[in-house]
Motif scaffolding. Structure first.
Motif, PDB file in Angstrom:
ATOM      1  N   ASP A 536      17.607 -36.218   8.784  1.00  0.00           N
ATOM      2  CA  ASP A 536      19.060 -36.255   8.639  1.00  0.00           C
ATOM      3  C   ASP A 536      19.571 -34.823   8.595  1.00  0.00           C
ATOM      4  OD1 ASP A 536      21.585 -37.322   8.352  1.00  0.00           O
ATOM      5  OD2 ASP A 536      21.104 -38.563   6.600  1.00  0.00           O
ATOM      6  N   GLY A 561      17.993 -33.695   3.919  1.00  0.00           N
ATOM      7  CA  GLY A 561      17.698 -34.128   5.287  1.00  0.00           C
ATOM      8  C   GLY A 561      16.223 -34.267   5.606  1.00  0.00           C
ATOM      9  N   ASN A 578      19.821 -41.113  12.018  1.00  0.00           N
ATOM     10  CA  ASN A 578      20.568 -39.976  12.561  1.00  0.00           C
ATOM     11  C   ASN A 578      19.852 -39.413  13.775  1.00  0.00           C
ATOM     12  OD1 ASN A 578      21.937 -37.623  13.134  1.00  0.00           O
ATOM     13  ND2 ASN A 578      22.089 -36.942  11.001  1.00  0.00           N
TER      14      ASN A 578
END
Length: 595
Positions: A536, A561, A578
């Motif tokens: 992410d 992330g 994502n």
């Protein structure tokens, strides 16, 4: 560390009746109405024990996964004589399971059954990933990615394993074994199994009967037929046959797919090889406007001139074979003995570059590059890839041990992940059940014949079968994005995306030759390394789903992330959403044009 999936198998109290067919003091089975010995996660299944205790006794049983972890166990009393005791069980965990059982006083162990060794009876629990992997809408049937050899007309088995295509025979030797012009295409010729339209056909064309062969006997891919004009006309009949079949039974299939040669041992001239492909191509395309003609289907993908598909393309590309190919088929064997002890990554870390070229990922890249010089952006199907037990193995009461079965499953799964990740649209599992040669190459035990037999139908699964069932549920309906860039040595990762801009699936594992002996030894199920995967945007936190090699999902937190993973020799799949987080982080296969 990546959490281990939880879950167990629970069984109720047995119902016991007198009688039963005994084989020693104790035997066990998980009978299934469809013959697969595979059951859906969460559904009830039966475990049957037949005992021949000499006096009142107690059955002590357990169920172990592919790593030896006990996922269910129990005991129950039995009276003397022949008794059949049936447990009703359910499992909240997916995968392969081996039942062990004995009598606490009388002893005994489960008998050998065919190629399955003494001490175990096996079954599988199919994963349910419906809440983890969204259902895919397929515009065309050939977007599916998995075929198989060995269970051709076994609908329940193909469905359980997630298989979408098998090989159907239209060789001259199959349709006209005894003379010219003896076959007239008709829809009634189609194997009735295919009329459901669920399983697509790859149409096999190799095989020359004696009457058409320059050798005077049947031959398979050594020489062109005597009369190439006749061969072209025969292929025109095959084309009209296939076109009619597709229109009648496969309305969502765009094309018909043909495999011209099969592991050719070519002894004829190079000119005749190209001439034979020309005859096949022109004949098929004259009557089937949707023909996809594929070859050359050598044993190995690359890095040798005579047994490798890349080597054949290098030889025949300058002679114009690209004019007669719409796609490439290869077999995926990556060395002369594709054993559990010889994993596909064995040569990736070799100090000699000449040896590195033998690693399966390098062979696939070499093949893809060669294909681009012949005709750009062709599709690539790996139509056979199997892993046998180790060299010198023999079926027997004490073989294979559990560790061999684990090693085989891990190696086979990684090999199929590599060919998909390196740009094959389709891969074929090989084989159904054990057979007398290539010892152990079946994904199922033949539980009747101690040496195995082709086409066996009384079977029970190995770990490899359940690894395949999980693979199809995770990666069917995906596009390949490519291999992850900048991986540490001995770490492997491939990025896929579900069709129609769905979630990202990243397959990851580690392999270390030091923990994987190339002669008989113990294959490590515990060797591990850490890897941080970006899933992410920086600064974000959340959850991803991590799926183990048997299809068991767990939710794992990520921060900034990045998700921190523990990788072993058993691949895992990370499902994330994502797509942009992977931009620039992978290398797409050369010439791969999607599904």
């Amino acid at each position: 560390p990546t959490p281990t999936p939880t879950g167990s198998i629970s069984c109720g109290n047995p119902t016991s009746t007198a009688g039963g067919t005994t084989n020693g003091l104790i035997a066990a089975d998980t009978p299934s109405s469809n013959g697969t010995r595979l059951f859906n996660q969460g559904s009830a299944f039966q475990v049957s024990f037949v005992t021949a205790a000499t006096s009142a006794d107690t059955v002590v049983w357990s169920m172990q996964d592919q790593l030896g972890n006990i996922k269910g166990s129990g005991s129950f009393a039995v009276s003397s004589g022949k008794r059949t005791s049936v447990l009703s069980c359910t499992s909240s965990i997916a995968g392969y399971f081996a039942i062990t059982a004995t009598l606490s006083r009388g002893g005994g162990t489960l008998p050998q059954a065919g190629t399955r060794p003494t001490g175990i009876a096996t079954f599988g629990i199919l994963p349910n990933l419906s809440s983890t992997i969204p259902a895919v809408s397929y515009a065309h049937q050939e977007q599916h990615r998995f075929g198989m050899q060995g269970f051709n007309d076994n609908g329940p088995m193909l469905a359980a394993l997630g298989i979408s295509q098998t090989i159907d025979d239209r060789e001259l030797s199959a349709m006209e074994p005894n003379g010219a012009n003896t076959w007239t295409p008709a829809l009634s010729d189609l194997d009735p199994f295919y009329t459901s339209g669920k399983i697509m056909r790859l149409i096999r064309l190799d095989g020359i009967p004696a009457w058409a062969s320059p050798t005077g006997g049947f031959q398979d891919d050594t020489s062109a037929p005597i009369n190439l004009t006749y061969y072209q006309n025969y292929m025109a009949r095959v084309g009209s046959d296939s076109d009619a079949i597709r229109k009648a039974y496969f309305p969502s299939q765009q094309n018909n797919y043909y495999q011209v040669t099969w592991e050719p041992q070519w002894a004829d001239s190079t000119a005749n090889f190209v001439a034979m492909y020309s005859a096949v191509y022109k004949g098929l395309h004259s009557t089937d406007p949707n023909a996809v003609v594929m070859g050359t289907t050598n044993v190995f993908p690359a890095n040798c001139p005579t047994q490798c598909t890349q080597g054949f393309l290098a030889t025949y590309g300058p002679l114009g074979i690209g004019n007669y190919l719409d796609g490439v088929t290869t077999h995926g064997y990556y060395n002369a003995g594709t054993y559990a002890a010889h994993p596909p990554e064995q040569y990736d870390t070799d100090p000699n570059p000449a040896n590195v070229a033998n690693a399966l990922d390098q062979q696939m890249r070499s093949l893809r590059a060669q294909m681009q010089t012949v005709k750009p952006n062709m599709r690539l199907w790996v139509t056979e890839l199997g892993i046998s037990y180790d060299a010198g193995a023999a079926y027997g009461p004490s073989y294979p041990p559990a560790n061999q079965l684990y090693g085989q499953a891990a190696v086979a799964l990684r090999a199929h992940l590599i060919v998909l990740g390196e740009g094959a649209q389709v891969t074929y599992f090989f084989y159904g059940a054990d057979y007398p040669v290539d010892v152990g190459e079946g994904s199922f035990f033949d539980i009747v014949d101690p040496q195995g037999q082709y086409g066996a139908s009384n079977v029970s699964p190995k770990p490899m079968a359940l690894a395949f069932a999980a693979l199809t549920r995770v990666l069917d309906g995906t596009q390949t994005l490519g291999h992850l860039n900048g991986l540490p040595s001995m770490v492997y990762g491939y990025v896929f995306q579900q069709l129609n801009n769905g979630p990202i699936v990243t397959a990851l594992w580690t392999h270390n030759n030091a923990n994987w002996p190339t002669s008989s030894g113990t294959y490590s199920a515990t060797y591990s390394t850490s890897y941080a995967l970006t899933v992410d945007s920086p600064g974000t936190s959340g959850q991803v789903t991590v799926i183990d090699m048997m299809g068991n999902p767990v939710s794992v937190a990520y921060a900034n992330g990045v998700v921190n993973l523990t990788l072993t020799e058993s691949p895992i799949y990370v499902v994330s959403t994502n797509v942009n987080a992977f931009s620039g982080k992978y290398t797409a296969p050369v010439g791969y044009a999607g599904q």
